[in-house]
Scaffold this active site. Structure first.
Site, short mmCIF file in Angstrom:
data_model
loop_
_atom_site.label_atom_id
_atom_site.label_comp_id
_atom_site.label_asym_id
_atom_site.label_seq_id
_atom_site.Cartn_x
_atom_site.Cartn_y
_atom_site.Cartn_z
NE ARG A 149 -2.15 1.90 3.38
CZ ARG A 149 -2.06 1.52 4.65
NH1 ARG A 149 -2.64 0.42 5.06
NH2 ARG A 149 -1.38 2.25 5.52
CD GLU A 167 4.09 4.96 6.23
OE1 GLU A 167 5.17 5.00 6.82
OE2 GLU A 167 3.01 4.69 6.78
CG ASN A 169 2.29 1.19 4.62
OD1 ASN A 169 2.64 1.32 5.78
ND2 ASN A 169 1.72 2.18 3.93
CB SER A 174 -4.18 -2.87 8.27
OG SER A 174 -3.85 -1.56 8.63
CE LYS A 326 7.99 5.46 7.48
NZ LYS A 326 7.73 4.11 8.00
CE LYS A 391 6.94 10.14 7.44
NZ LYS A 391 6.26 9.55 6.27
CD GLU A 395 5.95 0.60 7.99
OE1 GLU A 395 4.89 1.23 7.88
OE2 GLU A 395 6.93 0.78 7.24
N GLY A 396 3.15 1.72 11.83
CA GLY A 396 2.06 1.69 12.80
C GLY A 396 1.64 3.03 13.37
NE ARG A 492 -4.27 5.74 6.42
CZ ARG A 492 -3.02 5.34 6.60
NH1 ARG A 492 -2.68 4.71 7.71
NH2 ARG A 492 -2.10 5.56 5.68
#
Length: 516
Positions: A149, A167, A169, A174, A326, A391, A395-396, A492
């Protein structure tokens, strides 16, 4: 077109919501909660009593935007178009050990987690010792599956907004399941559908463990996962559409119950595992037993290694996982980096196409060049911390540095020298900064939103959104790409005053675009 700074409001009164009456708001909330319950648009509620032994679970409406967000049709399509080139890019990065080693050399010395991933990758995929060729042959020949993603924000270039990559993923990407449900919800709400317009909620019981010899898909999950509905939607679709069973296990459980047949590379948990799908393993907290595998104590890393050495397709394998760091994202922004993966006349324009999505990305490691150092000096000497994000390789959500925190982090890890005239400031970076990259901060357009969390209106105010375009790629062990397609989107939305952006971590909400 640069957005102005606006503080979000927590008020949910109708007077603070233009053109929306309190009755309409009430109906929106009622319809949303009902629709969510009928369509699995939910998240598992965290138990308040940690000591409870009850196996029951309760669910609440997922954090969502009550109405869709405006999004330029051309840029939405651009994100879709970029999915397959990024898929190929990740696959080719995963096969280029020299690039991963060179790019992550400085990171591995200060970031133990990324270092361990790279070490395993080297041992399994880069080991050419003839005496050890039987140890890694299964992993090298295994098929590879990527559910990737690429996340974007709209960014103003004076004339218009265009998407820039936040970024990429490559592990545990998810919300593919819930994102599609949000789009359906918004379609219903915007058409003011009645009860007859609701899709009937599909009440699917957890399937019984199959006793057949049919291969299964292994979902690697966190022990106390709350985002189970999003994962179950994929599981149910696999069963409904293909009758493929899924087994869910944590890395700790895998260490106890999953075996590896060293003769044929089969990963076995009652039945042979065809695909290992990681929805955990992307953060150090998923490996609580530590990094020591020599004495057998680091059981989660031992489980990860066991899965990786098998012939089951991994989603992702270690190469795909490392391609999403990253540092790799920053390295790809350098001139010529992407181009080395797309050569020949047939792919002449692919690298340039990918490069349109790159924002400013700067190294803080030993490979930092003059352009990178100018960005650091911009923060240290020009009070430009608001124009950048710091950064780490994580992740998360919840790990980035913004504003004064960013400036302080750099000041604490930089040595600054000044000549006798107080000019020619020279900056030396601490090795501890090697695990970080500095990224240009993106400024998407702000628009009003109504956000719902825990079944209640969280507030209304100016918001920004982040678009994620899913891509799916399947490639053989020898590099033949047999499937490469765009695989859906995620939008989002969060209040504009919120820096971080994770939904599961409580910062953002799920939304969908209406194209304009």
């Amino acid at each position: 077109m640069t957005p102005s700074s606006t503080t979000s409001s927590s008020s949910s009164s109708s007077s603070s919501i233009p053109h929306l009456s309190s009755t309409t708001l009430t109906n929106l909330v009622d319809y949303t909660i009902s629709f969510s319950a009928a369509n699995g648009l939910q998240v598992q509620q965290q138990k308040s009593n940690e000591g409870t032994t009850s196996s029951s679970a309760s669910y609440i409406t997922a954090p969502i935007s009550l109405l869709p967000q405006a999004y330029p049709r051309t840029q939405f399509q651009h994100g879709i178009t970029l999915s397959t080139p990024f898929n190929v890019l990740v696959d080719r990065i995963s096969r280029n050990g020299r690039f991963l080693q060179d790019t992550l050399r400085g990171v591995r010395d200060v970031d133990e987690f990324t270092g361990m991933l790279l070490t395993l990758y080297e041992q399994i995929y880069l080991n050419h010792d003839d005496d050890d060729d039987d140890m890694n042959v299964h992993a090298k020949g295994a098929d590879r599956l990527g559910i990737l993603r690429s996340d974007y924000m709209l960014h103003s270039d004076i004339v218009e907004y265009s998407i820039k990559q936040v970024e990429l993923n490559t592990i545990a990407s998810s919300f593919a399941g819930l994102a599609s449900s949000v789009a359906k919800l918004h379609g219903f709400l915007t058409r003011r559908m009645g009860e007859e317009g609701l899709q009937e909620f599909l009440d699917v019981n957890e399937r019984a463990v199959m006793g057949s010899s049919q291969p299964v898909i292994l979902f690697v999950v966190q022990p106390n996962e709350t985002n189970t509905v999003d994962q179950r939607l994929l599981e149910f679709a696999l069963w409904d559409n293909h009758e493929i069973p899924v087994v869910r296990m944590s890395l700790g459980e895998i260490h106890k119950r999953v075996t590896l047949d060293t003769n044929d590379g089969a990963v076995v948990v009652q039945q042979e595992v065809a695909v290992v799908y990681f929805r955990a393993g992307y953060a150090p907290t998923d490996y609580p037993s530590g990094y020591n595998t020599a004495d057998g104590s680091g059981i989660e890393w031992l489980a990860r290694e066991r899965l990786e050495r098998g012939c089951a397709a991994k989603c992702p394998n270690l190469g795909y996982h490392l391609a999403g760091t990253k540092k790799v994202q920053q390295e790809l922004a350098r001139r010529g980096a992407v181009e080395q993966f797309f050569q020949g006349d047939e792919e002449a324009g692919v690298a340039a196409q990918i490069r349109t999505a790159f924002a400013g990305l700067y190294s803080l490691g030993a490979d930092a060049n003059e352009e990178d150092m100018e960005a650091v000096k911009d923060v240290l000497f020009n009070d430009a911390q608001g124009q950048y994000v710091l950064k780490p390789q994580r992740e998360g959500g919840g790990y980035n540095y913004y504003g004064e925190n960013l400036a302080n982090k750099l000041k604490e890890n930089c040595t600054i020298t000044v000549d006798d005239d107080g000019n020619n400031n020279d900056v030396t970076l601490s090795p501890d900064l090697s695990e970080f990259i500095l990224m240009e901060r993106l400024f998407p357009p702000q628009q009003r939103a109504l956000l719902l969390r825990n079944g209640q209106v969280e507030g209304t105010g100016m918001s920004i959104s982040e678009l994620g375009c899913f891509g799916a790629i399947i490639s053989s062990g020898d590099g033949e790409v047999v499937h490469n397609e765009y695989a859906g989107f995620l939008l989002r939305t969060k209040f504009s005053g919120v820096d971080e952006g994770g939904v599961a971590s409580g910062f953002a909400t799920l939304s969908s675009p209406y194209l304009c």
